[in-house]
Design an enzyme around this catalytic site. Structure first.
Site, short mmCIF file in Angstrom:
data_model
loop_
_atom_site.label_atom_id
_atom_site.label_comp_id
_atom_site.label_asym_id
_atom_site.label_seq_id
_atom_site.Cartn_x
_atom_site.Cartn_y
_atom_site.Cartn_z
N SER A 24 0.97 -5.21 6.76
CA SER A 24 1.92 -4.20 6.28
C SER A 24 2.31 -4.54 4.85
CB SER A 24 3.15 -4.16 7.18
OG SER A 24 3.95 -5.29 6.91
N LYS A 25 3.11 -3.65 4.28
CA LYS A 25 3.48 -3.80 2.87
C LYS A 25 4.14 -5.13 2.56
CE LYS A 25 3.70 0.83 1.19
NZ LYS A 25 4.40 2.03 0.97
#
Ligand code: GLU
Length: 497
Positions: free
Chosen positions: A257-258
């Site tokens: 994820s980011k």
């Protein structure tokens, strides 16, 4: 013409966000399969979720695919015999197919609202039961009851009538046999109350009509596959082969994820990753290349080696350092002309430009000068991001100075004295107004060291820091040649104080 057995595969993104590395890998593996088998690669845009689909995301997906070099044989802009390739332009097709299932009694109207379902779910779970998503309430409505509700204008969705017993299974191309009890496969919605098909329904209708032979996608879709197989069954169609690729994890083995770093293809492009390196790295992610394999491959080599059998069934962790390494290897393998093309916009972007007043032999244009700069850099040109800091001192006087290096090598009386001596010797030995070769600079540096009675290194180190701001650089005499005598003298004198 494709051979009759040539696969037809597709990448079917929903334009609801950027092109994530997971999606890019799915696209790549489908593309690789098509290209390695002489098959057809289709891009289909699954934009039936009108609220979440955006033009910006659609554009980002196309841009990402183009950047990666994943050209599609059929799809938006390319056209093809099975179009349109945007699901929002295929609504009449889904309507006709729904009608077929409805006429055959394989789909039924469901009048339950979201609130109804939530209330029933609560009742089931409060009683300790398991709610699978739907309880079949409207399945039992008679034709008359259903017609009366329609006549009263009650909004309704359509659900597929699924079997209560038996199993649904497939032989997955990646994870072998997968099997689901039909009892747990509820009658999911195939067409929503707003008339739009659900992903499940549109995907099956399109995969069938587009002649898709292999569906390769992320394993977040495993739970959709049995229901989709039931839709195929309802139409009497043969399902394609399915392969579900394990998800991509972050370095901490949690879903990527980011917070792990860049995740969108656009971000990697901005970070200076070459498309060829990104493709190479994504191919390695989840692909057992085998001990004998060289990991650094161009796309032609990847296509040649690709096989569905090599897809790993264990989740792969995204390794940013490895991507940087693969990227550096790709830069190293570029020809000087390719490196030049890559570097030009970076230099121009900084507003840096060659100046003939630098008096550099053989550099009679900005391109020629940059080509020589890159040649001295050699394999230390390993990242587009670090390039400016590596070459800044060739282009101006405000280059970064490593303070510790400066303090150690330049900011002493002894070093300053030697640099002043060297500047004088260079000025005396090298005629002004013309270019001088590295060897000419070298002779003067060595003669000056001898005259001062110090090892050449005691002159070279301060000289390097004064000219480049750092203790590591290309050969100092090549650097002097490329900085050119006027600027060399000025920098040495400035350092000498
Ligand atoms: N539109 C779906 C998604 O983006 C496609 C899934 C599939 O490949 O069937 O996840």
């Amino acid at each position: 013409m494709n051979a009759p057995t040539a696969p037809r595969v597709r990448f079917a993104p929903s334009p609801t966000g950027y092109l994530h590395v997971g999606g890019a890998r799915t696209a790549l593996f489908n593309w690789l399969y098509a290209r390695s088998q002489g098959g057809t690669f289709i891009l289909r845009i699954e934009d039936t979720d009108q609220e979440r689909s955006t033009e910006a995301s659609y554009a980002a997906i196309l841009r990402g695919m183009e950047w990666l070099g994943l050209n599609w044989d059929e799809g938006p802009h390319a056209g093809g015999p099975c179009g349109p390739y945007l699901q929002s332009e295929r609504l009449d097709i889904y309507r006709d197919h729904l009608k077929q299932l409805a006429d055959e009694g394989k789909a039924y109207r469901c009048f339950c609202t979201g609130d109804d379902l939530t209330a029933r779910e609560k009742a089931v779970t409060d009683a300790g039961g398991q709610w699978e998503g739907y309880d079949g309430k409207c399945r039992g409505l008679s034709a008359e009851e259903s017609a009366a509700l329609v006549a009263a204008g009650t909004p309704h969705a359509w659900r597929l009538h699924t079997p209560a017993e038996g199993v649904t299974f497939w032989y997955d191309l990646v994870v072998d046999k997968r099997e689901f009890q039909n009892a747990v496969l509820v009658d999911r919605v195939i067409v929503k109350a707003d008339g739009f098909p659900t992903y499940q329904f549109a995907c099956v209708v399109d995969d069938h009509l587009m002649g898709i032979t292999h569906v390769l996608r992320g394993d977040d879709h495993v739970s959709n596959t049995p229901f989709q197989i039931l839709i195929y069954g309802a139409f009497g169609w043969t399902p394609p082969k399915f392969g579900h690729m394990p998800m991509i994890l972050g370095p901490d083995r949690k879903r990527l994820s980011k917070r792990h770093g860049a995740t969108s293809v656009d971000e990697f492009a901005t970070m200076g990753i070459l498309p060829a390196a990104m493709v190479n790295y994504l191919a390695l992610l989840g692909w057992s290349i085998g001990a004998s394999g060289d990991e650094v491959m161009d796309v032609a080599a990847i296509v040649k080696k690709f096989s569905l059998k090599k897809i790993n069934n264990a989740p792969a962790a995204f390794d940013y350092d490895k991507l940087a390494h693969i990227n550096a290897e790709h830069i190293k393998r570029l020809s000087p002309a390719q490196r030049l093309e890559l570097a030009k916009p970076i230099i121009a972007g900084r507003g840096w430009a060659w100046d003939p007043a630098w008096l550099v032999a053989g550099a009679d244009s900005g391109d020629a000068y940059l080509a020589r700069v890159l040649a001295t850099l050699g394999n230390r040109f390993s990242s587009l991001v670090t390039l400016p800091e590596r070459v800044g001192f060739f282009y101006g006087e405000d280059f970064a100075i490593e303070q510790a290096d400066w303090d150690e090598h330049v900011a002493t009386d002894a070093a300053r004295g030697r640099l002043a001596e060297l500047a004088g010797a260079l000025e005396a030995a090298l005629p002004a107004g013309q270019a001088h070769a590295a060897t000419a600079f070298e002779q003067v540096v060595r003669a000056t060291a001898e005259k001062l009675g110090v090892p050449a290194g005691d002159l070279i180190h301060p000289c390097r820091v004064a000219l480049t701001g750092q203790t590591r650089s290309a050969g100092i005499f090549e650097v002097m040649e490329l900085v050119g005598a006027p600027r060399v003298l000025a920098r040495l004198r400035r350092a000498a104080g």
